[in-house]
Design a protein around this motif. Structure first.
Motif, mmCIF file in Angstrom:
data_model
loop_
_atom_site.group_PDB
_atom_site.id
_atom_site.type_symbol
_atom_site.label_atom_id
_atom_site.label_comp_id
_atom_site.label_asym_id
_atom_site.label_seq_id
_atom_site.Cartn_x
_atom_site.Cartn_y
_atom_site.Cartn_z
ATOM 1 N N ASP A 24 0.832 -1.212 0.000
ATOM 2 C CA ASP A 24 0.000 0.000 0.000
ATOM 3 C C ASP A 24 0.863 1.257 0.000
ATOM 4 O O ASP A 24 0.559 2.231 -0.682
ATOM 5 C CB ASP A 24 -0.928 0.022 1.215
ATOM 6 N N VAL A 27 2.344 1.805 -3.481
ATOM 7 C CA VAL A 27 1.322 2.341 -4.380
ATOM 8 C C VAL A 27 1.081 3.813 -4.079
ATOM 9 O O VAL A 27 0.970 4.639 -4.984
ATOM 10 C CB VAL A 27 0.021 1.512 -4.260
ATOM 11 N N ALA A 28 1.017 4.164 -2.803
ATOM 12 C CA ALA A 28 0.785 5.549 -2.415
ATOM 13 C C ALA A 28 1.907 6.460 -2.902
ATOM 14 O O ALA A 28 1.654 7.583 -3.355
ATOM 15 C CB ALA A 28 0.635 5.661 -0.900
ATOM 16 N N VAL A 30 3.877 6.001 -5.535
ATOM 17 C CA VAL A 30 3.791 6.133 -6.991
ATOM 18 C C VAL A 30 2.649 7.065 -7.374
ATOM 19 O O VAL A 30 2.804 7.973 -8.205
ATOM 20 C CB VAL A 30 3.615 4.743 -7.649
ATOM 21 N N ILE A 31 1.490 6.873 -6.762
ATOM 22 C CA ILE A 31 0.343 7.723 -7.077
ATOM 23 C C ILE A 31 0.610 9.159 -6.628
ATOM 24 O O ILE A 31 0.262 10.115 -7.326
ATOM 25 C CB ILE A 31 -0.937 7.154 -6.439
ATOM 26 N N GLY A 32 1.237 9.317 -5.477
ATOM 27 C CA GLY A 32 1.576 10.654 -4.992
ATOM 28 C C GLY A 32 2.505 11.381 -5.948
ATOM 29 O O GLY A 32 2.340 12.580 -6.191
ATOM 30 N N ALA A 34 2.715 10.878 -9.171
ATOM 31 C CA ALA A 34 1.933 11.229 -10.358
ATOM 32 C C ALA A 34 1.046 12.442 -10.075
ATOM 33 O O ALA A 34 0.953 13.355 -10.909
ATOM 34 C CB ALA A 34 1.083 10.037 -10.794
ATOM 35 N N PHE A 35 0.396 12.463 -8.918
ATOM 36 C CA PHE A 35 -0.442 13.609 -8.576
ATOM 37 C C PHE A 35 0.378 14.870 -8.393
ATOM 38 O O PHE A 35 -0.088 15.968 -8.716
ATOM 39 C CB PHE A 35 -1.257 13.335 -7.309
ATOM 40 N N THR A 36 1.586 14.740 -7.883
ATOM 41 C CA THR A 36 2.444 15.911 -7.713
ATOM 42 C C THR A 36 2.718 16.555 -9.068
ATOM 43 O O THR A 36 2.673 17.784 -9.190
ATOM 44 C CB THR A 36 3.753 15.520 -7.016
ATOM 45 N N THR A 97 -2.514 19.481 -3.867
ATOM 46 C CA THR A 97 -2.206 18.051 -3.841
ATOM 47 C C THR A 97 -3.092 17.342 -2.814
ATOM 48 O O THR A 97 -3.673 16.294 -3.097
ATOM 49 C CB THR A 97 -0.721 17.815 -3.491
ATOM 50 N N VAL A 101 -5.906 14.462 -3.735
ATOM 51 C CA VAL A 101 -5.827 13.132 -3.117
ATOM 52 C C VAL A 101 -7.081 12.856 -2.295
ATOM 53 O O VAL A 101 -7.657 11.767 -2.364
ATOM 54 C CB VAL A 101 -4.555 13.012 -2.246
ATOM 55 N N MET A 105 -9.400 10.230 -4.123
ATOM 56 C CA MET A 105 -9.010 8.912 -3.616
ATOM 57 C C MET A 105 -9.607 8.609 -2.250
ATOM 58 O O MET A 105 -10.239 7.577 -2.061
ATOM 59 C CB MET A 105 -7.492 8.803 -3.578
#
Length: 169
Positions: A24, A27-28, A30-32, A34-36, A97, A101, A105
């Motif tokens: 988890d 994943v967080a 990687v997603i963070g 991308a969102f950044t 950000t 999120v 999410m």
């Protein structure tokens, strides 16, 4: 190191990596990241031009001089400057950000988990109703058998509140 120690180390490391929390977290991250990138693009492409309508598009250029004279830029700068524009830009990026999120999410996941929990509780409630109904049916059967025995002229059996009859059954 012996082969057994290497195997146990490898198995321990493998178990650590396979825990839900580690996956988890990965994943967080990687997603963070991308969102950044998305939020940075929004800040640079939308927020900075809106701020630029009132001043300059580059928030980093907003400064205040604490001790003058404040002249020059970079290494040639003199005086003591407070770079409040860069702090404002970083704050805007953080808030955007966090908002992305949360709304894309965290909130949908919380709603989904609440629905799953409600379904689980509904299933448990239905199961309890079935159990209570079965108990009631068994009590009715017991009462009917006791009434039948009493009508048959045999020994009178009465059930008390806990279901026991006069003869202890």
């Amino acid at each position: 190191m012996s082969d057994q120690e290497k195997t146990s180390l490898w198995q321990g490391f493998k178990a650590f990596l396979m825990r839900g929390n580690v996956v988890d977290l990965a994943v967080a991250v990687v997603i963070g990241a991308a969102f950044t990138n998305i939020v940075n693009s929004v800040v640079e492409g939308v927020i900075n031009p809106l701020v630029g309508a009132f001043g300059t598009q580059n928030l980093d250029s907003y400064t205040s001089c604490l001790k003058g004279p404040c002249e020059g830029t970079g290494d040639a700068a003199t005086g003591v400057r407070i770079l409040w524009g860069s702090v404002l830009g970083a704050t805007l990026q953080f808030v955007l950000t966090a908002a992305v999120v949360y709304f894309l999410m965290v909130l949908p996941m919380a709603k989904y988990l609440a629905r799953v929990e409600a379904r689980r509780k509904a299933k448990e409630g239905a199961h309890e109703v079935v159990e209570v109904t079965e108990l009631e049916v068994l009590k009715e059967i017991r009462d009917a058998l006791l009434a039948e025995r009493a009508q048959g002229g045999g020994k009178s059996l009465r059930a008390d509140d806990d279901g026991r009859t006069d003869d202890g059954r």
